[in-house]
Write an enzyme that holds these catalytic residues in place. Sequence first.
Site, mmCIF file in Angstrom:
data_model
loop_
_atom_site.group_PDB
_atom_site.id
_atom_site.type_symbol
_atom_site.label_atom_id
_atom_site.label_comp_id
_atom_site.label_asym_id
_atom_site.label_seq_id
_atom_site.Cartn_x
_atom_site.Cartn_y
_atom_site.Cartn_z
ATOM 1 C CD GLU A 1 -11.575 6.773 5.461
ATOM 2 O OE1 GLU A 1 -11.091 5.669 5.722
ATOM 3 O OE2 GLU A 1 -10.941 7.665 4.874
ATOM 4 C CE LYS B 1 -2.155 4.767 7.035
ATOM 5 N NZ LYS B 1 -3.217 5.440 7.740
ATOM 6 N NE ARG C 1 -2.594 1.181 3.512
ATOM 7 C CZ ARG C 1 -3.350 1.023 4.595
ATOM 8 N NH1 ARG C 1 -4.629 0.723 4.475
ATOM 9 N NH2 ARG C 1 -2.831 1.149 5.807
#
Length: 281
Positions: free
Chosen positions: A182, A149, A50
């Site tokens: 989220e 991220k 990721r």
Amino acid sequence: MKIYIDGGYYEKVDAAVSVFDHGLLYGDGVFEGIRIYNGKVFKLRAHIERLYQSAKAIYLEIPMSRDELEDAVLKTVEINQKDNGYIRLIVTRGEGPLGIDPVQCKGPTVIIIVADIQLYPEEYYKKGIEIITASTRRIPSDCLDPRVKSLNYLNNILAKIEARQAGCQEAVMLNTQGFVAECTGDNIFIVKDGELLTPSPCHGALDGITMRTVLELAESLGIRIRETTLTCYDLYNADECFLTGTGAEIVPVVKIDGRVIGNGYPGKVTRLLTEEFRSLL
Ligand code: PXG
């Protein structure tokens, strides 16, 4: 504590990056938060993957291979002799001139911190938590893909402040269309009529590693799963709700914006998935 910076190890007091690092100046960089359980790094390869994908999306070339970075993480854990803890892996754009153009940056800075984790009290897992919907929206995916991220968490932080001001630990963030994305540092799930539902990254959610693990567990238990569009109405009328994240693991939610969820206690599916998840650690 020994902190890894660009191949060297430094004591906490000596571990420093330049004030000209674009990670500091502009939030220009990417990171991962990873857990160590009983001497084993949880889902390390998935976190490394990721990180590389976040970096690629922002034109940031990590100056080492996935295997080299994985080795550096494992070595940093070993040096710090941590059997249970938290790893913060950070790659910034590096040092450069005052100006957003990254072209003159010298090259990325790679940082690995191994620390203790601040855990939620056990009571939250037994009784569940109350959350609110924040007025701060998730950055739309047509501005920045939520799967990146990045080091820029400002809007998540603003939503976290809203949660705190409301006396809660977490806040639901909606996307700019008003659909549930989220929470500030966790993915959100509901259970409705036996089905497990969660917003997909296209609604503004980070592609959470704990979320993926829970979906896999649910599938193996024969629970129907769906990544779908959810509104606040769906949350309020859910039979169960829980959050997932590296820090939180699986935490039940029993109240949202003053509405009691289900019977007000952590639900059956939530408890089953928590038990299964804990057996993986
Ligand atoms: N959404 C957001 C915005 C996150 O930052 C998650 C979902 C859950 O993803 P994972 O892959 O962890 O299941 C995160 C992760 C911290 C901290 O220090 C935050 C996260 C992870 C670890 C530590 O607050 N966020």
